[in-house]
Enzyme design. Sequence first.
Site, short mmCIF file in Angstrom:
data_model
loop_
_atom_site.label_atom_id
_atom_site.label_comp_id
_atom_site.label_asym_id
_atom_site.label_seq_id
_atom_site.Cartn_x
_atom_site.Cartn_y
_atom_site.Cartn_z
N ASP A 1 -10.71 8.60 -2.61
CA ASP A 1 -9.72 8.00 -1.71
C ASP A 1 -10.37 6.96 -0.79
O ASP A 1 -9.76 5.95 -0.46
CB ASP A 1 -9.04 9.08 -0.87
N GLU B 1 -1.89 0.47 0.26
CA GLU B 1 -1.38 0.50 -1.11
C GLU B 1 0.09 0.85 -1.10
O GLU B 1 0.53 1.75 -0.38
CB GLU B 1 -2.16 1.53 -1.93
N ASP C 1 -5.64 4.02 1.80
CA ASP C 1 -5.06 4.65 0.60
C ASP C 1 -4.25 5.84 1.11
O ASP C 1 -4.81 6.86 1.49
CB ASP C 1 -6.18 5.11 -0.34
#
Length: 166
Positions: free
Chosen positions: A140, A67, A7
């Site tokens: 996260d 991502e 992330d």
Amino acid sequence: MRVLGIDPGTAICGFGVVERVGSRLLPLHYGVLTTEPSMAMPDRLTVLYRGLTDLIREYQPDRVGVEELFFNKNVTTAMTVSQARGVILLAARLAEVPVSEYTPLEVKQGVVGYGRATKHQVTEMTKRLLGIREAIRPDDAADALAIAICTLLRERGGGYDRLSSR
């Protein structure tokens, strides 16, 4: 198959290493790489690069899942996340590890089966699929584990119903 989910962020970059063994998903390691706000951007990116290369070297993933940038109204945040993503892509490429990229909607769809799932729903399904009982902190790290799960499910070519929760 082993995946390093990431992330991206420059202040906090979540990571999660998940391995698929048969129909089970095993969490090997997760956490965050952090940098200090007072650091110059080149120094922050260097910290991220070194941390990522250490993770790749130690866990030797077969693939990195990251991502995609979700552009919101804060252009400054989008720019710094873009810089972190560049470092992530570079670290994976130099280590010759293939990269898969997913939108937040694709991660939600992959993990929960519903693209409009809440963050809480994604975290709870991530915990269930990985057999984690305690809270995954910070968020996260939970997001990175979800990205790793999504990557493993996509590579398998099927939905999470083909995996067993612990």
